[in-house]
Design a protein around this motif. Structure first.
Motif, PDB file in Angstrom:
ATOM      1  N   UNK A  80       0.813  -1.214   0.000  1.00 34.33           N
ATOM      2  CA  UNK A  80       0.000   0.000   0.000  1.00 34.33           C
ATOM      3  C   UNK A  80       0.844   1.261   0.000  1.00 34.33           C
ATOM      4  N   UNK A  81       2.160   1.124  -0.075  1.00 35.12           N
ATOM      5  CA  UNK A  81       3.048   2.280  -0.050  1.00 35.12           C
ATOM      6  C   UNK A  81       3.411   2.747  -1.448  1.00 35.12           C
ATOM      7  N   UNK A  82       3.658   4.047  -1.582  1.00 34.21           N
ATOM      8  CA  UNK A  82       4.041   4.630  -2.869  1.00 34.21           C
ATOM      9  C   UNK A  82       5.251   5.527  -2.666  1.00 34.21           C
ATOM     10  N   UNK A  83       6.293   5.298  -3.462  1.00 36.34           N
ATOM     11  CA  UNK A  83       7.477   6.140  -3.469  1.00 36.34           C
ATOM     12  C   UNK A  83       7.550   6.872  -4.808  1.00 36.34           C
ATOM     13  N   UNK A  84       7.671   8.171  -4.750  1.00 37.70           N
ATOM     14  CA  UNK A  84       7.948   8.975  -5.930  1.00 37.70           C
ATOM     15  C   UNK A  84       9.387   9.448  -5.804  1.00 37.70           C
ATOM     16  N   UNK A  85      10.250   8.917  -6.658  1.00 40.91           N
ATOM     17  CA  UNK A  85      11.680   9.186  -6.539  1.00 40.91           C
ATOM     18  C   UNK A  85      12.091  10.099  -7.688  1.00 40.91           C
ATOM     19  N   UNK A  86      12.405  11.359  -7.368  1.00 44.80           N
ATOM     20  CA  UNK A  86      12.713  12.361  -8.386  1.00 44.80           C
ATOM     21  C   UNK A  86      14.216  12.593  -8.465  1.00 44.80           C
ATOM     22  N   UNK A  87      14.740  12.527  -9.679  1.00 42.40           N
ATOM     23  CA  UNK A  87      16.163  12.756  -9.886  1.00 42.40           C
ATOM     24  C   UNK A  87      16.465  14.252  -9.872  1.00 42.40           C
ATOM     25  N   UNK A  88      17.560  14.630  -9.208  1.00 39.91           N
ATOM     26  CA  UNK A  88      17.990  16.026  -9.172  1.00 39.91           C
ATOM     27  C   UNK A  88      19.170  16.283 -10.101  1.00 39.91           C
ATOM     28  N   UNK A  89      19.517  15.255 -10.904  1.00 43.41           N
ATOM     29  CA  UNK A  89      20.603  15.411 -11.874  1.00 43.41           C
ATOM     30  C   UNK A  89      20.275  14.576 -13.101  1.00 43.41           C
ATOM     31  N   UNK A  90      20.878  14.906 -14.221  1.00 45.22           N
ATOM     32  CA  UNK A  90      20.630  14.141 -15.442  1.00 45.22           C
ATOM     33  C   UNK A  90      21.263  12.754 -15.344  1.00 45.22           C
ATOM     34  N   UNK A  91      20.605  11.816 -16.002  1.00 43.55           N
ATOM     35  CA  UNK A  91      21.123  10.446 -16.067  1.00 43.55           C
ATOM     36  C   UNK A  91      21.278   9.833 -14.670  1.00 43.55           C
ATOM     37  N   UNK A  92      20.306  10.081 -13.803  1.00 43.50           N
ATOM     38  CA  UNK A  92      20.346   9.540 -12.447  1.00 43.50           C
ATOM     39  C   UNK A  92      19.990   8.061 -12.426  1.00 43.50           C
ATOM     40  N   UNK A 119      14.740  -1.027   0.869  1.00 43.63           N
ATOM     41  CA  UNK A 119      15.983  -0.254   0.796  1.00 43.63           C
ATOM     42  C   UNK A 119      16.010   0.519  -0.510  1.00 43.63           C
ATOM     43  N   UNK A 120      16.227   1.820  -0.421  1.00 46.34           N
ATOM     44  CA  UNK A 120      16.363   2.679  -1.604  1.00 46.34           C
ATOM     45  C   UNK A 120      17.779   3.250  -1.619  1.00 46.34           C
ATOM     46  N   UNK A 121      18.494   3.077  -2.722  1.00 39.24           N
ATOM     47  CA  UNK A 121      19.880   3.524  -2.832  1.00 39.24           C
ATOM     48  C   UNK A 121      20.045   4.452  -4.027  1.00 39.24           C
ATOM     49  N   UNK A 126      21.787  12.656  -7.049  1.00 36.01           N
ATOM     50  CA  UNK A 126      20.958  12.872  -5.858  1.00 36.01           C
ATOM     51  C   UNK A 126      19.484  12.752  -6.224  1.00 36.01           C
ATOM     52  N   UNK A 127      18.691  12.318  -5.239  1.00 35.71           N
ATOM     53  CA  UNK A 127      17.255  12.132  -5.452  1.00 35.71           C
ATOM     54  C   UNK A 127      16.467  12.718  -4.289  1.00 35.71           C
ATOM     55  N   UNK A 128      15.231  13.048  -4.572  1.00 37.49           N
ATOM     56  CA  UNK A 128      14.258  13.438  -3.567  1.00 37.49           C
ATOM     57  C   UNK A 128      13.201  12.328  -3.542  1.00 37.49           C
ATOM     58  N   UNK A 129      13.058  11.689  -2.382  1.00 35.07           N
ATOM     59  CA  UNK A 129      12.105  10.598  -2.242  1.00 35.07           C
ATOM     60  C   UNK A 129      10.866  11.100  -1.519  1.00 35.07           C
ATOM     61  N   UNK A 138      17.842  11.847  -0.709  1.00 37.51           N
ATOM     62  CA  UNK A 138      18.617  10.631  -0.965  1.00 37.51           C
ATOM     63  C   UNK A 138      19.854  11.041  -1.758  1.00 37.51           C
ATOM     64  N   UNK A 139      20.937  11.321  -1.030  1.00 38.65           N
ATOM     65  CA  UNK A 139      22.173  11.763  -1.673  1.00 38.65           C
ATOM     66  C   UNK A 139      22.866  10.593  -2.340  1.00 38.65           C
ATOM     67  N   UNK A 140      23.658  10.916  -3.367  1.00 38.55           N
ATOM     68  CA  UNK A 140      24.348   9.863  -4.118  1.00 38.55           C
ATOM     69  C   UNK A 140      25.164   8.971  -3.182  1.00 38.55           C
ATOM     70  N   UNK A 141      24.964   7.651  -3.318  1.00 33.45           N
ATOM     71  CA  UNK A 141      25.675   6.686  -2.493  1.00 33.45           C
ATOM     72  C   UNK A 141      24.973   6.330  -1.203  1.00 33.45           C
TER      73      UNK A 141
END
Length: 376
Positions: A80-92, A119-121, A126-129, A138-141
């Motif tokens: 029932x959970x939803x994650x919207x993971x938005x990239x903050x850089x090209x080619x993420x 687990x989200x990596x 960088x991403x905004x979750x 969600x910073x790179x790495x």
């Protein structure tokens, strides 16, 4: 009916896609945007949206979403959970891992026995979750861990980050499964291309039928991978009965990993566990009446408390069963608990040749030492 996808096949919305162990298929979006999904090892997903967007419903397992442009979001649905993971850089690139869990010994036919860890990596960029529980950077790495009991995700995420030192510099260590160059080190990894060739050459419309044919292949590692691939599809029938993988001496080397794999299926859900119980019964009612409950109990495993309450005696008794599969699973449980089988050979059909090792286990039983090591 499960079917094998070929290179260039299109996947329509709401189609359930499964990946077997040792495989890494890549699916590209139809709009040539460069965005792609790579499934890694045992996993299942459904593509929920249109072919030009990433909208996944993940049943279990792990994968990598790559080529995500800046400002574009990927939707990942888990229960029932939803994650919207938005990239903050090209080619993420972002990776997900959905682990279905159950404490050893807990009844998998009860919903409260099951839990989920997500687990989200951030693999690259960088991403905004954005989740039902709030927004997370969600910073790179970096890896974020979410946990759930039933279908309700806890409202907090735990940061998980491993670092390695190279010279005077501390570098972020990504989970090994993300790197395609990491060798899993298993014999099955070498058999993956051979199994794929066998399935393609079989020519039947049913993938499960092709995999069942591969169970009899002369190379045991190919047969082992065929069985584990069937488990990835939710089918455990290959493991039980007179010709099941738990009764074949040629599979002796793989019995520990077979038990781990089938327990992973049992842990997925109540329905998955019920499917395994049905597979044990199979078409042989006599076998089920004799050993069905015992085999399922051995798959569930034993907690420390259950061992003290007579589970240890059940395991030692299982070593003397007339069923090879029962002896195998009893021995593998004892290996998990004690770190050794005392060189027990469950495939040995002559009972008095097994007696010497059974006597050693009975000594441990009387001493009450068939227990997991105490943790600090």
């Amino acid at each position: 009916t499960w079917k094998l996808l070929s290179l260039g096949d299109e996947v329509t919305a709401r189609t359930l896609i499964a990946c077997g162990p040792e495989y890494r298929p890549e699916f590209s979006l139809a709009d040539d945007s460069g965005m792609a999904l790579t499934m890694v090892g045992p996993s299942q997903v459904s593509w929920m949206g249109d072919p030009q967007s990433i909208d996944l419903d993940v049943s279990y397992g792990q994968g990598i979403l790559s080529g995500i442009p800046s400002g574009v979001s990927a939707l990942i649905r888990i229960d029932d959970g939803l994650w919207s993971v938005a990239s903050e850089s090209d080619d993420g690139a972002v990776a997900y891992r959905v682990i279905r869990k159950r404490e050893i010994g807990d009844d998998p036919l009860l919903p409260e026995s099951h839990s989920t860890e997500v687990l989200m990596t951030a693999v690259d960029g960088d991403f905004q979750s954005v989740t039902d529980q709030g927004n997370f950077d969600l910073a790179s790495g970096l890896t974020l861990r979410f946990s759930a009991a039933g279908n309700t995700m806890q409202p907090a995420a735990t940061k998980v980050q491993e670092n390695v030192t190279e010279g005077n510099e501390s570098l972020v260590q990504l989970p090994e499964w993300i790197d395609p160059e990491i060798d899993t080190g298993t014999l099955e990894s070498e058999a993956a291309s051979d199994l794929l060739d066998l399935v393609e050459q079989d020519g039947t419309d049913s993938l499960l039928l092709s995999l069942r044919s591969a169970l009899n292949f002369r190379r045991s590692e190919v047969a082992a991978l065929a069985g584990k691939t069937m488990l990835a599809l939710g089918d455990a029938y290959a493991y039980f009965g007179v010709d099941g993988l738990f009764s074949k001496e040629k599979q002796r080397l793989y019995w520990p990993s077979h038990l781990d794999s089938i327990r992973s299926l049992v842990d997925r859900s109540v329905d998955a566990a019920a499917g395994v119980r049905k597979a044990i019964a199979g078409q042989n009612e006599a076998m089920d009446n004799a050993d069905g409950d015992t085999l399922f109990r051995l798959l569930i495993g034993y907690s420390q408390e259950q061992l003290a309450d007579g589970g240890d005696a059940e395991l030692v008794s299982g070593l003397e069963s007339a069923s090879v599969a029962v002896r195998v699973l009893a021995s593998e449980n004892l290996r998990d608990i004690s770190g050794t089988t005392l060189f027990f050979q469950p495939e040995e059909e002559i009972a008095n040749r097994r007696d010497e090792v059974v006597k050693k286990w009975k000594v441990r039983l009387r001493k009450g030492t068939i227990r997991y090591p105490e943790t600090e």
